[in-house]
Scaffold this active site. Structure first.
Site, PDB file in Angstrom:
ATOM      1  N   GLU A 118       5.105 -26.924  -7.839  1.00  0.00           N
ATOM      2  CA  GLU A 118       5.029 -25.677  -8.249  1.00  0.00           C
ATOM      3  C   GLU A 118       5.951 -25.617  -9.372  1.00  0.00           C
ATOM      4  OE1 GLU A 118       4.700 -22.607  -4.543  1.00  0.00           O
ATOM      5  OE2 GLU A 118       6.279 -24.128  -4.539  1.00  0.00           O
ATOM      6  N   GLU A 138       3.458 -27.576   2.662  1.00  0.00           N
ATOM      7  CA  GLU A 138       4.028 -26.821   3.578  1.00  0.00           C
ATOM      8  C   GLU A 138       3.527 -26.613   4.787  1.00  0.00           C
ATOM      9  OE1 GLU A 138       5.066 -25.938  -0.684  1.00  0.00           O
ATOM     10  OE2 GLU A 138       3.495 -26.509   0.194  1.00  0.00           O
TER      11      GLU A 138
END
Length: 262
Positions: A118, A138
């Protein structure tokens, strides 16, 4: 800026190029709240320095660019603190980086996972070593991408490819990352930072205002900082007019302005 974060996020200048380095190689450059704050301070300093024409974002070590958020920093947080201190703050800082006035190059020296991917996505240009892998793991630890992986990354490569990464937790290699558009170049047998410097040097030889305006227009077209870009450009255009000079002069002279529409 907290000392811990400052020591693990280094900002240096090389002429017109700012180089920001994550320096926590022993922890695979995993991000802590202090490092997030330090990244915010570095971005602010770059934006304030009119002499900077390009920024490079990289990391130390040869294993990882960044493996995301340090699980020890957030796993014990209460839900509201998770939102306030972690997810919301990370979004603010990553948005700040994405909206820098100068081009940002990510020199990806190793694995870019979770928040690390990210972070790389905030850059305008991304180059990587061939040994790097990329992923959004995640879900493997029962959480979700929290720093715009589902949004900014989807804008880069499409929601379907982001789903493939986020819903499986699998990694892709540098070749696949290049094929799908996560990175622009793969560096083989060459220092990735050296290549980033080459690209930055080329950018710095171009007209800086044109480069920065072009970046803002492209980003605004994709919805990144649209309102700010429109207002900034409108204000800059208005400031070049004779009416703008007349407005300032009449204010200082304490008289009614005589605007001519020029």
């Amino acid at each position: 800026m907290p000392d811990a974060g400052a020591s693990q996020v280094r900002l240096q200048s090389d002429g017109a190029v700012a180089i920001v380095t994550l320096d926590r190689a022993e922890k695979l450059n995993a991000l802590t709240p202090e490092m997030i704050d330090a990244l915010a301070e570095a971005a602010s300093r770059i934006d304030r320095d009119a002499g900077i024409r390009c920024a490079i974002l990289t990391a130390t070590g040869d294993k990882a660019f960044c493996v995301g958020a340090d699980i020890n920093a957030w796993s014990g947080l209460e839900p509201l603190d998770m939102w306030r201190r972690w997810v919301k703050r990370g979004h603010q800082v990553f948005d700040q980086w994405a909206r820098l006035r100068v081009p940002v190059i990510a020199a990806i020296n190793g694995h870019a996972l979770g928040g690390g991917l990210e972070l790389a996505a905030v850059a305008d240009i991304r180059i990587t070593v061939s040994a790097a892998t990329f992923g959004l793991p995640e879900a493997t630890i029962a959480t979700c991408p929290g720093w715009s992986g589902t949004q900014r990354l989807a804008a880069l490569i499409g929601s379907s490819r982001v789903k493939y990464l986020a819903l499986t937790g699998m990694r892709i290699d540098a070749t696949e990352a290049w094929r799908v558009g996560i990175v622009h170049e793969r560096v083989e047998g060459k220092d990735v930072l050296a290549r980033a410097r080459e690209i930055a040097s080329g950018i710095c030889k171009l007209a800086p205002v044109s480069v920065q305006l072009t970046k803002q227009v492209i980003d605004a077209g994709q919805g990144e900082g649209l309102a700010a870009a429109l207002e900034a450009m409108a204000g800059a255009l208005a400031a070049t007019t004779a009416d703008a000079r007349e407005g300032v002069a009449s204010f200082l002279d304490k008289r009614q302005p005589d605007y001519r529409g020029k």
